[in-house]
Structure formats: C-alpha cells, structure tokens
Design a protein around this motif. Sequence first.
Motif, PDB file in Angstrom:
ATOM      1  N   GLU B 308     -43.585  56.299  82.046  1.00  0.00           N
ATOM      2  CA  GLU B 308     -44.803  56.117  81.261  1.00  0.00           C
ATOM      3  C   GLU B 308     -45.486  54.801  81.631  1.00  0.00           C
ATOM      4  O   GLU B 308     -46.710  54.720  81.651  1.00  0.00           O
ATOM      5  N   CYS B 309     -44.653  53.781  81.943  1.00  0.00           N
ATOM      6  CA  CYS B 309     -45.225  52.506  82.395  1.00  0.00           C
ATOM      7  C   CYS B 309     -46.005  52.710  83.685  1.00  0.00           C
ATOM      8  O   CYS B 309     -47.103  52.164  83.849  1.00  0.00           O
ATOM      9  N   ILE B 310     -45.438  53.491  84.602  1.00  0.00           N
ATOM     10  CA  ILE B 310     -46.126  53.731  85.877  1.00  0.00           C
ATOM     11  C   ILE B 310     -47.462  54.413  85.611  1.00  0.00           C
ATOM     12  O   ILE B 310     -48.489  54.044  86.176  1.00  0.00           O
ATOM     13  N   CYS B 311     -47.423  55.410  84.723  1.00  0.00           N
ATOM     14  CA  CYS B 311     -48.666  56.114  84.388  1.00  0.00           C
ATOM     15  C   CYS B 311     -49.697  55.138  83.852  1.00  0.00           C
ATOM     16  O   CYS B 311     -50.879  55.190  84.199  1.00  0.00           O
ATOM     17  N   CYS B 312     -49.210  54.247  82.984  1.00  0.00           N
ATOM     18  CA  CYS B 312     -50.107  53.277  82.365  1.00  0.00           C
ATOM     19  C   CYS B 312     -50.679  52.350  83.432  1.00  0.00           C
ATOM     20  O   CYS B 312     -51.886  52.149  83.510  1.00  0.00           O
ATOM     21  N   VAL B 313     -49.799  51.833  84.290  1.00  0.00           N
ATOM     22  CA  VAL B 313     -50.234  50.891  85.321  1.00  0.00           C
ATOM     23  C   VAL B 313     -51.244  51.540  86.260  1.00  0.00           C
ATOM     24  O   VAL B 313     -52.212  50.910  86.688  1.00  0.00           O
ATOM     25  N   SER B 314     -51.041  52.807  86.552  1.00  0.00           N
ATOM     26  CA  SER B 314     -51.958  53.440  87.499  1.00  0.00           C
ATOM     27  C   SER B 314     -53.263  53.842  86.828  1.00  0.00           C
ATOM     28  O   SER B 314     -54.216  54.197  87.497  1.00  0.00           O
ATOM     29  N   SER B 315     -53.285  53.769  85.505  1.00  0.00           N
ATOM     30  CA  SER B 315     -54.522  54.132  84.811  1.00  0.00           C
ATOM     31  C   SER B 315     -55.372  52.899  84.494  1.00  0.00           C
ATOM     32  O   SER B 315     -56.596  52.950  84.590  1.00  0.00           O
ATOM     33  N   ILE B 316     -54.716  51.798  84.131  1.00  0.00           N
ATOM     34  CA  ILE B 316     -55.488  50.622  83.725  1.00  0.00           C
ATOM     35  C   ILE B 316     -56.009  49.882  84.955  1.00  0.00           C
ATOM     36  O   ILE B 316     -55.706  50.233  86.090  1.00  0.00           O
ATOM     37  N   PRO B 318     -56.190  47.664  87.948  1.00  0.00           N
ATOM     38  CA  PRO B 318     -54.979  47.364  88.718  1.00  0.00           C
ATOM     39  C   PRO B 318     -54.572  45.890  88.687  1.00  0.00           C
ATOM     40  O   PRO B 318     -55.417  45.001  88.699  1.00  0.00           O
ATOM     41  N   ASN B 319     -53.292  45.689  88.656  1.00  0.00           N
ATOM     42  CA  ASN B 319     -52.711  44.359  88.710  1.00  0.00           C
ATOM     43  C   ASN B 319     -51.632  44.391  89.778  1.00  0.00           C
ATOM     44  O   ASN B 319     -50.698  45.200  89.699  1.00  0.00           O
ATOM     45  N   PRO B 320     -51.735  43.528  90.794  1.00  0.00           N
ATOM     46  CA  PRO B 320     -50.834  43.635  91.948  1.00  0.00           C
ATOM     47  C   PRO B 320     -49.354  43.584  91.567  1.00  0.00           C
ATOM     48  O   PRO B 320     -48.541  44.361  92.079  1.00  0.00           O
ATOM     49  N   LYS B 321     -49.037  42.691  90.634  1.00  0.00           N
ATOM     50  CA  LYS B 321     -47.613  42.540  90.297  1.00  0.00           C
ATOM     51  C   LYS B 321     -47.068  43.810  89.646  1.00  0.00           C
ATOM     52  O   LYS B 321     -45.974  44.275  89.958  1.00  0.00           O
ATOM     53  N   LEU B 322     -47.853  44.344  88.733  1.00  0.00           N
ATOM     54  CA  LEU B 322     -47.404  45.563  88.051  1.00  0.00           C
ATOM     55  C   LEU B 322     -47.334  46.723  89.030  1.00  0.00           C
ATOM     56  O   LEU B 322     -46.410  47.542  88.965  1.00  0.00           O
ATOM     57  N   LEU B 323     -48.295  46.782  89.944  1.00  0.00           N
ATOM     58  CA  LEU B 323     -48.270  47.865  90.926  1.00  0.00           C
ATOM     59  C   LEU B 323     -46.994  47.781  91.755  1.00  0.00           C
ATOM     60  O   LEU B 323     -46.393  48.801  92.099  1.00  0.00           O
ATOM     61  N   GLU B 324     -46.595  46.550  92.026  1.00  0.00           N
ATOM     62  CA  GLU B 324     -45.359  46.370  92.784  1.00  0.00           C
ATOM     63  C   GLU B 324     -44.163  46.904  91.995  1.00  0.00           C
ATOM     64  O   GLU B 324     -43.338  47.652  92.525  1.00  0.00           O
ATOM     65  N   SER B 325     -44.107  46.529  90.722  1.00  0.00           N
ATOM     66  CA  SER B 325     -43.004  47.039  89.887  1.00  0.00           C
ATOM     67  C   SER B 325     -43.034  48.551  89.844  1.00  0.00           C
ATOM     68  O   SER B 325     -41.986  49.208  89.916  1.00  0.00           O
ATOM     69  N   ALA B 326     -44.246  49.095  89.720  1.00  0.00           N
ATOM     70  CA  ALA B 326     -44.359  50.553  89.656  1.00  0.00           C
ATOM     71  C   ALA B 326     -43.859  51.180  90.944  1.00  0.00           C
ATOM     72  O   ALA B 326     -43.117  52.170  90.926  1.00  0.00           O
ATOM     73  N   ALA B 327     -44.236  50.578  92.078  1.00  0.00           N
ATOM     74  CA  ALA B 327     -43.795  51.114  93.364  1.00  0.00           C
ATOM     75  C   ALA B 327     -42.275  51.061  93.469  1.00  0.00           C
ATOM     76  O   ALA B 327     -41.643  51.999  93.967  1.00  0.00           O
ATOM     77  N   ASP B 328     -41.698  49.961  92.983  1.00  0.00           N
ATOM     78  CA  ASP B 328     -40.228  49.866  92.997  1.00  0.00           C
ATOM     79  C   ASP B 328     -39.609  50.996  92.193  1.00  0.00           C
ATOM     80  O   ASP B 328     -38.661  51.643  92.632  1.00  0.00           O
ATOM     81  N   ALA B 329     -40.142  51.182  90.990  1.00  0.00           N
ATOM     82  CA  ALA B 329     -39.584  52.226  90.118  1.00  0.00           C
ATOM     83  C   ALA B 329     -39.713  53.586  90.789  1.00  0.00           C
ATOM     84  O   ALA B 329     -38.778  54.400  90.748  1.00  0.00           O
ATOM     85  N   ILE B 330     -40.847  53.820  91.419  1.00  0.00           N
ATOM     86  CA  ILE B 330     -41.041  55.114  92.069  1.00  0.00           C
ATOM     87  C   ILE B 330     -40.015  55.301  93.178  1.00  0.00           C
ATOM     88  O   ILE B 330     -39.423  56.377  93.317  1.00  0.00           O
ATOM     89  N   SER B 331     -39.781  54.252  93.951  1.00  0.00           N
ATOM     90  CA  SER B 331     -38.835  54.472  95.040  1.00  0.00           C
ATOM     91  C   SER B 331     -37.432  54.681  94.494  1.00  0.00           C
ATOM     92  O   SER B 331     -36.643  55.423  95.083  1.00  0.00           O
TER      93      SER B 331
END
Lengths: 143, 966
Positions: B308-316, B318-331
Amino acid sequence: MGIRFILMVNKQGQTRLAQYYEWLTLEERRALEGEIVRKCLARNEQQCSFVEHRNYKIVYRRYASLFFLVGVDNDENELAILEFIHLLVETMDRHFGNVCELDIMFHLEKAHFMLEEMVMNGSIVETSKANILSPIQLMEKAS
Amino acid sequence: MEQLKTIGRELAMGSQGGFYQSKEFLDLVKSIGEARSKAEEDRIVLGEIETLKRRVSEPDIPKRKMKEYILRLVYVEMLGHDASFGYIHAVKMTHDDSLLVKRTGYLAVTLFLNEDHDLIILIVNTIQKDLKSDNYLVVCAALNAVCKLINEETIPAVLPQVVDLLAHPKEAVRKKAIMALHRFYQKSPSSVSHLVSNFRKRLCDNDPGVMGATLCPLFELVSTDVNSYKDLVISFVSILKQVAERRLPKAYDYHQMPAPFIQIKLLKILALLGSGDKQASENMYTVVGDIFRKCDSSSNIGNAVLYECICCVSSIYPNPKLLESAADAISRFLKSDSHNLKYMGIDALGRLIKISPEIAEQHQLAVIDCLEDPDDTLKRKTFELLYKMTKSTNVEVIVDRMIDYMISINDNHYKTEIASRCVELAEQFAPSNQWFILIMNKVFEHAGDLVNIKVAHNLMRLIAEGFGEDDDSADSQLRSSAVDSYLHILGEPKIPSVFLQLICWVLGEYGTADGKYSASYITGKLSDVAEAYSNDETVKAYAVTALMKIYAFEIAAGRKVDMLPECQSLMEQFLASHSTDLQQRAYELQAVIGLDAHAVESIMPSDASCEDIEVDKALSFLNGYIQDSIEKGAQPYIPESERSGMLNISNFRNQDHHGASSHGLKFEAYELPKQTVQSRIPPATLASTEFVPVPEPMSVRESYPTTIVPSASSDAESTELKLRLDGVQKKWGRQTHSPATSTSSSTSKKTVNGIKQVDGSNTSNSSTWETYDSRKHVEINSEKQKLAASLFGGSSKTEKKPATGHKISKPSSHMVEKSHVRKSSMEIASEKKALVHQPPDLLDFGEPTVQSSDPPSVDPFKELEGLLEPTTQLGSTAAAATNSPDIMGLFTETPGGTHNKDDSDILSSLSKQPVTNMVGGATSTQVAQSSKGPNRKDSLEKDSLVRQMGVTPSSPNPNLFKDLLG
C-alpha cells in the motif's frame, strides 16, 4: 465498495456460509458460486491466492477442508484481504476454540454475527477481536 | 462408546447459552455435511423445504423453535433453493423481545431480502422502534439491518434517528451509525449531502474503532471530490503517524503490526489526496518513509502495508527517497518464492513504472519468469504490466505475446479485454500498416465476436484511406495485401461474423482492383460466404452489397457481366427473403446489373468509399413532385419548428384544426403497410440509386428506412387516408410529409468520420516481418534473454544472475523467520513494559478530551491532535484491563515451539498448510494442543463426532472436519 461477497466453501464445493454485500438473485448466486468455486478448487498451493474473475478478483485461502473466498473490487489490496481472512479465522478460533467446519455449520448465525461486526457496506470496519466478539458473548449471557 | 461421545458433543453444542439447537437441526446439518454430491444435497434440502413449509405455519411455535426454523431456511437459501415461503416469518421474528431471536430475525431478513422487496415496508417500522431502544445491542442489530435494507425511498424514515445515534455514548453504536450514514451516501448522495460534515467530526472520535470505520466513507468522499478534503491531509497524516507509533490499543494489533487495516485505509486516502499535489504530498513523506522502515517484510500483513505504501508513493508527488524504498520493496517482492508476493510485485511495478520507467530493467528476468509461469493469475497480471510499458520499440513482441495468450484461453471476459488491449496498442504504436492489418486479422480471427464493431469499421477505414501521406501505390499495395490475406483466411472454417463483414466489404471494394483476381473468382468466394453463413443476415447483406460493387465495377469497366450460377440462385433466394433488408439489396443488385455502364459508373464509382457524399438536404429534386401533390389538394408541409410553436395558447384554435404534432407518428405507423404494398417496387429502385452508392458500412442500417420514404409520400396514400379517417385526417393529415424529414435526417447522419490516427513511425517493414517470423519458430525458453531485451529495450546488460539465483533456499528462510519470531517475542516483552509505563504518560493528554466535546468552535486539526491521544488513553485504561492481557496471552502463550502456527510463519502456512495430510496434520494439532491445553478435550470430541458422522479415514476426504487452525 471493496468487498463484494464472502463465501466459505468446502473441498467438495458445498457452500457453508455466504454473505453478499451487493444484491444478487438466488440464480445469480448459484451460478457465481459454482463458477468461482470450480476456478479456485482447480488451483494448486504454489499458485497465487488470487483469481481474477469477470471484473473483480477473488482472494481465497484454504484451512483444512474449508475454503474462504472473498470477492473484491480490482483496486483492493489482495494481501490485506488474505490477512483479513486469517483474522476472521483467528476470531472464530478464539470463540469456538479450534474452530472447524462443523462449528460454522452448527453455529451459522454466530459466524454471520462476527462478519456483521467486521464488515459493513463491503468495507472492513472492525479488526479488534475483542470488539467483534463482545456482542456475541453478551447475547450468550443474556439468553 | 463413540455414540456417547457424540451425544456429549451435541449436548455441549446445544447447551451453549441461548444458542439452543434441537436434534432435528443437528440431524439436518449432519446430513448436509455428509452429502457426497450436489444431487444428494439437493434432495436433502428439498425434503427440508417440505418439512419447513408444514412446520412454520403451525400455530404457537415457541420462539426458540422458530429461530431454528429460520436458520434452517437460511440453509435452504444458502444451498441455492428458494425459501420465500418463510420470509414473512423471518420478518415477524424481528419483532421479538429476545435480543438473540431478534438479531437472528434481522440476519435472516438481510440475507433473504433485497432493499426493494415488498416486505421491507413491514420492517421499517420495527427498525424505527429498535433504533430507540435502551439496549445498545438492539440498536446495533437495527443499524445492521439499516445498512442492508434501507433504500432511497425509506432513508427519510430512519435518517433523523441515525443522525442522533452518531452521538450515542456507546462506541459500537456510533460506529454502526456512521456506516449507516455511509450507506445512505452510497444509495443517494443528495439525501445526506448536508450531513457529510459528520464524517469529518467522527474522524476525531475517541474510539479508534469509530475513527477506523469513518475512514471508509471518507475514502469514498475523497475519491469523488479530492479538493474539498485537502484540509484533512494533516489530520490523516497525524493519525497514520500515531497508528504507526503504536498509540492505538493493542487489541487492534494484528501479527505484531499496529492496526494494519487502518494503516492501509489511511494510505489509500493519502494516495488520493497527494496525487498531483506537491504541497500535500510533502506532508506525507515523513510518515510514509517511517512506515517503509517499520514494516516487517517477513509477514504477509507487513507486505500488505508495504504494498500500500508503494501504491501511495507512486500516486503522490514523487520523492526520490521514497521511490527508492518502493523500488527496494518491489525487488524483494519479485525475488520472493511466494507467488502472492510476486503478483503484488508485478502489480506494484506497473504502478511505479509510470514514474520511474528505468526500474523495470533490473527486473526483466523476473518479469519474464512471471510471464511464463503456469499460474494464470500471475500471467495476466504480467500482461497488464506489459500493457502499461508498451512503447513503439517493443509493441510487436508484446502484442504477439498477448495474441498467443488470447488464442490459448477460453474465458470470454478476459479474451475480450485482452483483444481490446491488443487493438488499442496496435492502433497506438503500430510500426506499419501491414503489421497492423496482420494483427487485426488475428484478433478478429480468434476473438472476432468479442470485439467492438467499431474496431472493424476503423480497420475498413484504414484500408480505404491508406496512409494518407504516401503515394497511391503504397495504398494499393496495402489493399492488395489485405485482399490476399482475406482470401487466404476465407479458407478457414468458422470465421467470426464481424470479421466476415469486414472481409466482404474489403473484397467488394478492392477484390478486383489490382486485376490479380478475376471478378468471377471474387464473386464466387463471396457467394460461398453468403451460403456458408446462411443464418447470419448481416454477413449476407455485406456479401450481396459486395457482389453488387464487383458487378458494378465490371460494368463500368465495359466488361460483360456473367453472373455465376451460384450467385444467381443466391439472388433468387434473397429476392424472396424474409429480411426486407436482404430483399432490398437483392433488388438493387438486380437493378444495377440492368443499367448501362455510364449510369452504373455514376451510382457506383470505384474506389470512392472515402469520397464525401453530397446530400441534398433540401430534397430539391422532389420540388416538382410536391408541387404536383399540392395542386392535387395535399396539405403543405409544416416544419417541426413551426409545429411546436403551435403550443402557444394563441394558436390553440389553429392547433385544433391542424392537429397536435406529438401523436401524429403513432397513427401513421398503423396506416403505413397498406400503401407500401401498393407502391413498393418503383420507389425501392429509386431509393437505391440515391442511397446505396455509399459503400460505408455504417450505411447498412440507415439505408433501410429510405425504402419507405417515397412511398409514404405517394399520392395514393394521402387520398386513401382521407377516405378512411375523414375526421382524423384533418387533424393528422399533414403528417404525410413527415417521413421526408426522417429521410433527410437519416442521410445527414452519414458523415465521414475523422481520419484514423496511426503512429506513423514506419520503421523498416521488412525487418519487422523478419523478427516476427523468426520469433515464431525459435524455442521460447532459449530466447528468454532476447525476449527480455526486446521487451525492455536494453540489451539485457544487467542481471546476469540465473533465474534460480532468486530462490533463497527454504531452510535458511526458516532460520530467518525463527530468529525473527524470537526477536518479536522479546519485543512483545518490552512492549509489555512500555504498556505499564504508558498510562501516566497518556494521562497528560487527558485534558484535551474535555476540549473535544465542544467541537464546532475548535480548530479541527488541534481538535484531532487532542482527540487521538485520549483514544490511546481510553484504550490503555479500559482495554489494558480486558483486551491487552488477552492478546498478549495469545502470543506469549505460544513461545518458540509454535511458529509453525499461522501467526508467525506466514509463508510456510500459505504454501504448506493446505498440504497437510493425516500425518502432518496430526503432528501439527499436537503442537497446537500442547500450547492450548484446554482444547485437547474439545478436539477429541470433535474427532469422535467426525467419525460418528461417517467420515472415516477411508472416505475420499479424510481431513474433512479437521480443525481449521490445526
């Protein structure tokens, strides 16, 4: 809307509990249950616990002989629904003690009462086991 | 002995408080449970229906007995049979004084009836009464029913009471009242539009349950109108922060996650509020980042929140740091062994890819693994991802894959979806027209009847209009290649109707254009089509019109037309067809063949499908005819605008004489058939010369009414009308001309639509074909790398890891989990300590509670801040006494040894638990029993009951009744 229906079906495809959050006629329910149960029962354990069906998804989880199937809208978080099923089972387990298919069959209304506390209008409204069970315990005491 | 045990169990069940159950009920449930087939189950239920029909109508049934009957009715309906004979008894049961009986009655009613059922009106009264009850459980039961049974018309009957209940001292009532209001909002937003502020107010409720429930309506409100709720961003963020910091009562924890379902809902709301709003998003970064860090990625629920955090990050914003965390979680998701997590990973990737497209590259092999996975769900999700990442460079590979998959599946719903996606991608990114036509052919061939007819029309237009910019030779090349491919496809058995229509049209229009095929060859093929699909009128109609075009072109070119014998027999058949449309086309064909070359060329010019058709809307060519008619005494035509003006009172008299326009058509419809017989044939040919040369497929239907038109305005008709309805004729007579209006409107409809947009990046056609062909013949497995390269653009430079490299060996992951469980139990211990410390800390926030009870004047944010603290305080004072020890017990009771219980080891529970056979099951139940001492007896009893019920281990389903959580 979120959750469209919650079904409990055993391995033979027999319905043990059905709660719909949008109105379907008896015929529609029958057809739907047949269709999705067939779909879900055909899957193996390695496969996802999610199945797309028409324009919504079914999240299912199996406990012993009983399948819990939850139909949700497409934008619902599937993993969360999967855990919601487990929360439901844990709640029933707390009430019945080692809950089994028979408990649900013999106490269908109680299982429904629990669902009524947990889900309203197709949304999850209560996740505290104590809050879910307290009305049922009070009713037991009262009568 | 065993029988005794069963009886004991039954007695135990029967004696559970007021949930009394008779032998009869137990027998019914048992026999349903034992039913081995649907037929057997149906037989039992049908017998039960007979019994119940007799029983429910007996006088003076004790209410406990009645409750049981109603539950048996619930069974009957649940198993798919009609129990409507007992609905009224369920309704009656809602009047009962006993809470349990009443609630069972409400339950049954909500299961049986929909909101528009006639019996609802009987229940509304009871609901109204129960909403006023002193017993809050009665109120709750009524509110449950309100949510399910109240429709738009009955909302006003209960609305005031529901609004009053929003301030009820019991949190359970407030929660349900909020949900009832939510329901009203769903049913009829306007009925509660003035009450929407209540949702905001309840967000600040002292009780976390009420707050959590309020998020449901707020989520809906925010998703319909984001801008009105921007002011709540800070409140939502602060709630989320407090939830994540474990400030809610422990009862809301689930597998050591603090109130995960509330977190998820809040993240969903934030995603909406932050979408495209930098300022709002900036408020969220910290808390979302915190949750990313805190989430336990070894549990399902932790991953659910992460997702849900990833969904949120990709909707709001963009913030580079959060996108990085999201990418980590996805991998992490994608590298997991669990198919569920892979699925979530693919979905999350599809969301993030819009913001950072480069992220896909590092996961290309994982994506291809998922694409080739035998699991259909995963495959579809991956196709969805591919759909989202299609570009002009990879469109061929992706659409190819999609089509292969489309051919392989049977599910019509999904076939339609994937076909329309193929069409969409092909239209958007097609590298060449040839490729586009080829893809369309495949789509039509395999999913033709599922595709929107517009797609076929688009394709026709593309073939007719060609490339536009290019010279004519390219266009004609395109057409002849289309003709070639269609003649080839016609050899296949069973072609979808839509596709046949398309083929007929193209063959008629361009079949003989390049001189490669003779007219007799094409007409032969067309009549084969008409014959082979003789029950499809539309296809036949297309075929006849195509035949007419071919013959017309032949005549215009000065060649002699010899109609093939099969065509001739076909025509004879159509001339006598029941379908007037077919008949008309056949007559038209006949008429065209009889004309000379010059006339034919002007009515049916070759390659003119793109020409604009000039329509004389004024129908000036009829002027002389009209003049004649008027002279003979016909009423002049009054335009519609003038007729509506007659509604003026000043014109009332006038209207009396000339009649009201609104009913005119009705009378005419009855009169019409008579004259059409009289004057059908000549007008039909007349019509044909005027309207048929429109080779546009859309005209098929519209040309139909034109046959009637000239006949309707014929002389004979007006006189006849006069004779038959002399009184009425004065009133309605001038309507004779109204069909003329309908003609003009129907012809004017035929506008040639805008030019189809095709991405004109014509990258060397020949290479396209080559790659396509080679791809078809090479083994997919060895091509994985190549596929990745073609999908993701990059030449698979990254990720040289073999696919198996993702797989963490199972034992090691177990170790991790074990150690985690130990750690978390320690955490619990420390939290326990913390809990002891909490109350005094929270008491400091005691004051704001008072402040919050006089809300309107207070700043909502401030109010909210004040309110949530009391929440925790409330929880730790009240709940700490009752709930917290309970839930602590649940986890402390099950130390080290029990992590094969579901709580801790989710991954294994998902994959292994269902495999439990008798042996595995036995051991696990033993473990469970050792941790849950008092339950051993229970499960023994259950065991014996199971055996008693005939479910011996030799039966096909030995673990039928095994404990669900064992």
